[in-house]
Design a protein around this motif. Structure first.
Motif, mmCIF file in Angstrom:
data_model
loop_
_atom_site.group_PDB
_atom_site.id
_atom_site.type_symbol
_atom_site.label_atom_id
_atom_site.label_comp_id
_atom_site.label_asym_id
_atom_site.label_seq_id
_atom_site.Cartn_x
_atom_site.Cartn_y
_atom_site.Cartn_z
ATOM 1 N N ASN A 202 0.857 -1.204 0.000
ATOM 2 C CA ASN A 202 0.000 0.000 0.000
ATOM 3 C C ASN A 202 0.886 1.245 0.000
ATOM 4 O O ASN A 202 0.907 2.019 0.964
ATOM 5 N N PRO A 203 1.630 1.439 -1.097
ATOM 6 C CA PRO A 203 2.663 2.485 -1.089
ATOM 7 C C PRO A 203 2.152 3.918 -1.076
ATOM 8 O O PRO A 203 2.935 4.835 -0.867
ATOM 9 N N SER A 204 0.833 4.107 -1.248
ATOM 10 C CA SER A 204 0.356 5.502 -1.212
ATOM 11 C C SER A 204 -0.126 5.893 0.197
ATOM 12 O O SER A 204 -0.602 6.998 0.401
ATOM 13 N N ILE A 205 0.015 4.954 1.150
ATOM 14 C CA ILE A 205 -0.413 5.262 2.526
ATOM 15 C C ILE A 205 0.803 5.555 3.408
ATOM 16 O O ILE A 205 1.807 4.833 3.376
ATOM 17 N N THR A 206 0.723 6.630 4.199
ATOM 18 C CA THR A 206 1.744 6.914 5.210
ATOM 19 C C THR A 206 1.384 6.152 6.485
ATOM 20 O O THR A 206 0.229 6.197 6.927
ATOM 21 N N PHE A 207 2.365 5.466 7.059
ATOM 22 C CA PHE A 207 2.152 4.752 8.325
ATOM 23 C C PHE A 207 3.050 5.377 9.393
ATOM 24 O O PHE A 207 4.264 5.511 9.178
ATOM 25 N N ILE A 208 2.460 5.750 10.519
ATOM 26 C CA ILE A 208 3.241 6.365 11.597
ATOM 27 C C ILE A 208 3.015 5.591 12.900
ATOM 28 O O ILE A 208 1.868 5.375 13.323
ATOM 29 N N HIS A 209 4.132 5.159 13.502
ATOM 30 C CA HIS A 209 4.063 4.537 14.826
ATOM 31 C C HIS A 209 4.802 5.457 15.784
ATOM 32 O O HIS A 209 6.002 5.647 15.666
ATOM 33 N N LYS A 210 4.048 6.000 16.741
ATOM 34 C CA LYS A 210 4.592 7.064 17.589
ATOM 35 C C LYS A 210 4.594 6.671 19.066
ATOM 36 O O LYS A 210 3.605 6.136 19.583
ATOM 37 N N TYR A 211 5.710 6.965 19.733
ATOM 38 C CA TYR A 211 5.763 6.869 21.198
ATOM 39 C C TYR A 211 5.594 8.283 21.730
ATOM 40 O O TYR A 211 6.402 9.159 21.431
ATOM 41 N N PRO A 212 4.533 8.534 22.518
ATOM 42 C CA PRO A 212 4.232 9.931 22.854
ATOM 43 C C PRO A 212 5.045 10.501 24.006
ATOM 44 O O PRO A 212 4.939 11.696 24.287
ATOM 45 N N GLY A 213 5.858 9.673 24.690
ATOM 46 C CA GLY A 213 6.508 10.164 25.905
ATOM 47 C C GLY A 213 5.470 10.241 27.012
ATOM 48 O O GLY A 213 4.394 9.635 26.919
ATOM 49 N N PHE A 214 5.776 10.989 28.050
ATOM 50 C CA PHE A 214 4.888 11.043 29.207
ATOM 51 C C PHE A 214 3.853 12.154 29.022
ATOM 52 O O PHE A 214 4.190 13.332 28.987
ATOM 53 N N VAL A 215 2.602 11.748 28.889
ATOM 54 C CA VAL A 215 1.504 12.697 28.686
ATOM 55 C C VAL A 215 0.530 12.559 29.861
ATOM 56 O O VAL A 215 0.138 11.440 30.215
ATOM 57 N N ASN A 216 0.160 13.672 30.450
ATOM 58 C CA ASN A 216 -0.738 13.620 31.607
ATOM 59 C C ASN A 216 -2.185 13.438 31.164
ATOM 60 O O ASN A 216 -2.959 14.390 31.089
ATOM 61 N N THR A 217 -2.525 12.176 30.883
ATOM 62 C CA THR A 217 -3.885 11.868 30.420
ATOM 63 C C THR A 217 -4.768 11.367 31.558
ATOM 64 O O THR A 217 -5.941 11.054 31.338
ATOM 65 N N GLY A 218 -4.182 11.218 32.757
ATOM 66 C CA GLY A 218 -4.950 10.694 33.891
ATOM 67 C C GLY A 218 -4.944 9.177 33.932
ATOM 68 O O GLY A 218 -5.504 8.577 34.854
ATOM 69 N N ALA A 219 -4.302 8.528 32.944
ATOM 70 C CA ALA A 219 -4.346 7.059 32.872
ATOM 71 C C ALA A 219 -3.640 6.438 34.088
ATOM 72 O O ALA A 219 -4.123 5.443 34.641
ATOM 73 N N ILE A 220 -2.534 7.052 34.525
ATOM 74 C CA ILE A 220 -1.814 6.477 35.673
ATOM 75 C C ILE A 220 -2.654 6.620 36.940
ATOM 76 O O ILE A 220 -2.759 5.682 37.738
ATOM 77 N N GLY A 221 -3.292 7.780 37.094
ATOM 78 C CA GLY A 221 -4.159 7.996 38.256
ATOM 79 C C GLY A 221 -5.298 6.980 38.293
ATOM 80 O O GLY A 221 -5.613 6.415 39.340
ATOM 81 N N ARG A 222 -5.886 6.714 37.128
ATOM 82 C CA ARG A 222 -6.989 5.744 37.070
ATOM 83 C C ARG A 222 -6.488 4.348 37.435
ATOM 84 O O ARG A 222 -7.141 3.598 38.154
ATOM 85 N N PHE A 223 -5.276 4.027 36.947
ATOM 86 C CA PHE A 223 -4.699 2.717 37.246
ATOM 87 C C PHE A 223 -4.437 2.595 38.753
ATOM 88 O O PHE A 223 -4.820 1.601 39.384
ATOM 89 N N LEU A 224 -3.826 3.631 39.337
ATOM 90 C CA LEU A 224 -3.516 3.581 40.772
ATOM 91 C C LEU A 224 -4.805 3.492 41.588
ATOM 92 O O LEU A 224 -4.881 2.744 42.560
ATOM 93 N N GLY A 225 -5.814 4.237 41.168
ATOM 94 C CA GLY A 225 -7.088 4.242 41.881
ATOM 95 C C GLY A 225 -7.813 2.902 41.817
ATOM 96 O O GLY A 225 -8.678 2.619 42.631
ATOM 97 N N SER A 226 -7.453 2.066 40.849
ATOM 98 C CA SER A 226 -8.142 0.774 40.702
ATOM 99 C C SER A 226 -7.444 -0.347 41.475
ATOM 100 O O SER A 226 -7.892 -1.486 41.463
ATOM 101 N N GLN A 227 -6.335 -0.016 42.158
ATOM 102 C CA GLN A 227 -5.589 -1.067 42.861
ATOM 103 C C GLN A 227 -6.332 -1.535 44.116
ATOM 104 O O GLN A 227 -6.941 -0.735 44.822
ATOM 105 N N LYS A 228 -6.264 -2.841 44.370
ATOM 106 C CA LYS A 228 -6.959 -3.398 45.539
ATOM 107 C C LYS A 228 -5.971 -4.196 46.395
ATOM 108 O O LYS A 228 -4.839 -4.443 45.969
ATOM 109 N N GLY A 229 -6.386 -4.599 47.592
ATOM 110 C CA GLY A 229 -5.573 -5.449 48.450
ATOM 111 C C GLY A 229 -4.326 -4.735 48.939
ATOM 112 O O GLY A 229 -4.348 -3.540 49.252
ATOM 113 N N LEU A 230 -3.212 -5.471 48.955
ATOM 114 C CA LEU A 230 -1.947 -4.965 49.497
ATOM 115 C C LEU A 230 -1.469 -3.673 48.841
ATOM 116 O O LEU A 230 -0.863 -2.826 49.464
ATOM 117 N N PHE A 231 -1.744 -3.563 47.533
ATOM 118 C CA PHE A 231 -1.227 -2.413 46.772
ATOM 119 C C PHE A 231 -2.072 -1.153 46.936
ATOM 120 O O PHE A 231 -1.668 -0.068 46.545
#
Ligand SMILES: NC(=O)c1ccc[n+]([C@@H]2O[C@H](COP(=O)([O-])OP(=O)(O)OC[C@H]3O[C@@H](n4cnc5c(N)ncnc54)[C@H](OP(=O)(O)O)[C@@H]3O)[C@@H](O)[C@H]2O)c1
Length: 335
Positions: free
Chosen positions: A194-223
Motif C-alpha cells: 500500500n505504497p500511497s499510505i503513510t504509516f506512523i508509529h509514535k511513542y508519545p513520551g509522558f503525557v498527563n492523560t490521567g491514565a496512571i491515576g486511574r490505574f492507581l485508583g483501581s488497585q486493591k488489596g496490598l497495593f
C-alpha cells in the motif's frame, strides 16, 4: 512546535476515523483535528456512549461544519471492529486518516475475550491492525491517506516469532512489548503493498492523560494503600514533567496533516494536498518505505538493534501472516 496549518494546505471534507478517542491523546487529537479541518467527517468508535455525548457536543461547538458519528461498540472484539468498518464503508468512498490510541494500563494475567485474544493485547495491537486492514480499500482511495498508531515507536525489542500470540508466560507488560514491535513490523509489511499510505508509529513520551491515576485508583488489596499515597502525593509532582493532553493533541494533528510524512509513492493529488513549505524537510522514514517511527519529540527512531535483527529473520512477513491467522480464528470463533 510548528502549526499544522503552516505545514499543509487545508483540505476540504477530510474523512477521519478515531479509535480510543474518548480520552487522552486520542481525544486531544480529535478536538484539534475537528477544530482545524474544513467540513470534516469524523467517526469515533468506542464503548462509552455517555462520554461520547459531551464529546460530540464539544466537537460541534469547535466546528459546526463538521459531521461527527459515534459508533458505540466493544472494540476488543474483532467482529465488532468489522461491523464498524462495514458501516463506514457503506457511507464513505475514502478515509484520509485512521488515528488509533486505545489502551488501558494493567499488570494482570491473561484476560481473554470470547475470541481468544487478551483484552489489553487486543486494544494495543489486534484491534488496531484489524481496523487498518479493513479500511485499506478506503485509505487507498484517499489522495493523502495516513494510519497513525500511538504506542511505543522506537521501543521495539526482541520477540519470539514462534509465539507471537504469547501462549507461554503471558504478562501484560510482555503483550505491550509484542504490540509495539509487531506494530512497526506489520506497518512495514502493509506499506509494501500500500505504497500511497503513510504509516506512523509514535511513542508519545509522558503525557498527563490521567491514565496512571486511574490505574492507581483501581488497585486493591496490598497495593491499594501505597497506590493511593502515590496517586495523591507523588503523582501531582511527577505530572509536572508531563506533556499536557492539549499539546499531545497538537502533536497528533501535526502527524495527521503535515507534509513532513509522505508515503512511499505519493499520488499526484497527494503531492498537491501536502506541500512542504520552504525550509521544511521531509522526515526520515524506514528506507523509503513511508513508515515513520517517531519518539516523543517526533524524532526519527528508524534504527533499533532489535528491529535490525528481526528484519534479518524476515519478521515483517511472519508477523503479518500470524496476525491474519489470528484474525481468521477470532472472527470464526465469535461467529
Ligand atoms: N499517556 C502516556 O504518558 C503514554 C506514554 C507512553 C505510551 N502511551 C500510549 O499511548 C496510547 C494512548 O494513551 P493515553 O494515555 O491517551 O490513553 P487513555 O487516556 O487511557 O485513553 C485510552 C483510550 O482507550 C479506550 N479504552 C480503554 N479500554 C478500552 C476498552 N476495553 N474498550 C474500548 N476502549 C477502551 C479509552 O476509552 P474510555 O474513555 O471509554 O476508557 C480511551 O478512549 C496508549 O497506547 C498508551 O500505551 C501513553
Amino acid at each position: 512546535m510548528q502549526s499544522s496549518k503552516s505545514q499543509s494546505k487545508r483540505r476540504d471534507g477530510l474523512v477521519a476515523v478515531f479509535i480510543g478517542a474518548t480520552s487522552g491523546i486520542g481525544l486531544g487529537t480529535l478536538k484539534q483535528f475537528a477544530k482545524q479541518s474544513s467540513s470534516p467527517q469524523i467517526y469515533i468508535a468506542g464503548c462509552s456512549e455517555s462520554a461520547a455525548a459531551s464529546i460530540l457536543k464539544e466537537l460541534e461547538s469547535l466546528n459546526p461544519k463538521g459531521t461527527y458519528v459515534f459508533q458505540e461498540t466493544e472494540i476488543t472484539l474483532l467482529k465488532n471492529v468489522d461491523k464498524v468498518c462495514e458501516e463506514i464503508k457503506s457511507k464513505e468512498e475514502k478515509v484520509d486518516l485512521l488515528f488509533m490510541s486505545p489502551a488501558y494500563i494493567t499488570l494482570g494475567e491473561r484476560n481473554d475475550t470470547i475470541e481468544g485474544i487478551d483484552i489489553s493485547y487486543a486494544l494495543t495491537y489486534y484491534t488496531r491492525l484489524r481496523f487498518t486492514y479493513n479500511l485499506l480499500p478506503l485509505l487507498n482511495a484517499s489522495s493523502a491517506p495516513r494510519v497513525i498508531s500511538i504506542l511505543g515507536g522506537g521501543l521495539e525489542s526482541e520477540i519470539d516469532l514462534q509465539d507471537l500470540e504469547i501462549r507461554n508466560n503471558f504478562k501484560a507488560q510482555k503483550a505491550m512489548k509484542y504490540s509495539t514491535t509487531q506494530t512497526t513490523l506489520a506497518f512495514e509489511e502493509l506499506a509494501n503493498s500500500n505504497p500511497s499510505i503513510t504509516f506512523i508509529h509514535k511513542y508519545p513520551g509522558f503525557v498527563n492523560t490521567g491514565a496512571i491515576g486511574r490505574f492507581l485508583g483501581s488497585q486493591k488489596g496490598l497495593f491499594a494503600k501505597p497506590a493511593t499515597f502515590f496517586k495523591w502525593f507523588l503523582l501531582p509532582i511527577v505530572n509536572l514533567m508531563a506533556v499536557s493532553v492539549d499539546e499531545a493533541g497538537e502533536r497528533g494533528l501535526f502527524l495527521a496533516t503535515s507534509a513532513r510524512y509522505p508515503p512511499r509513492n505519493p499520488t499526484s493529488g497527494g503531492v498537491e494536498a501536502t506541500v512542504l513549505p520552504k525550509g521544511a524537510e521531509v522526515a526520515e522514514d524506514i528506507e523509503g518505505s513511508g513508515v515513520y517511527i517517531l519518539g516523543p519529540s517526533d524524532d526519527s527512531k528508524r534504527f533499533t538493534p532489535a528491529l535490525a535483527a528481526l528484519r534479518l529473520q524476515g519478521a515483517s512477513k511472519i508477523v503479518w501472516e500470524c496476525t491474519l491467522s489470528v484474525f481468521d480464528r477470532a472472527v470464526g470463533a465469535s461467529g
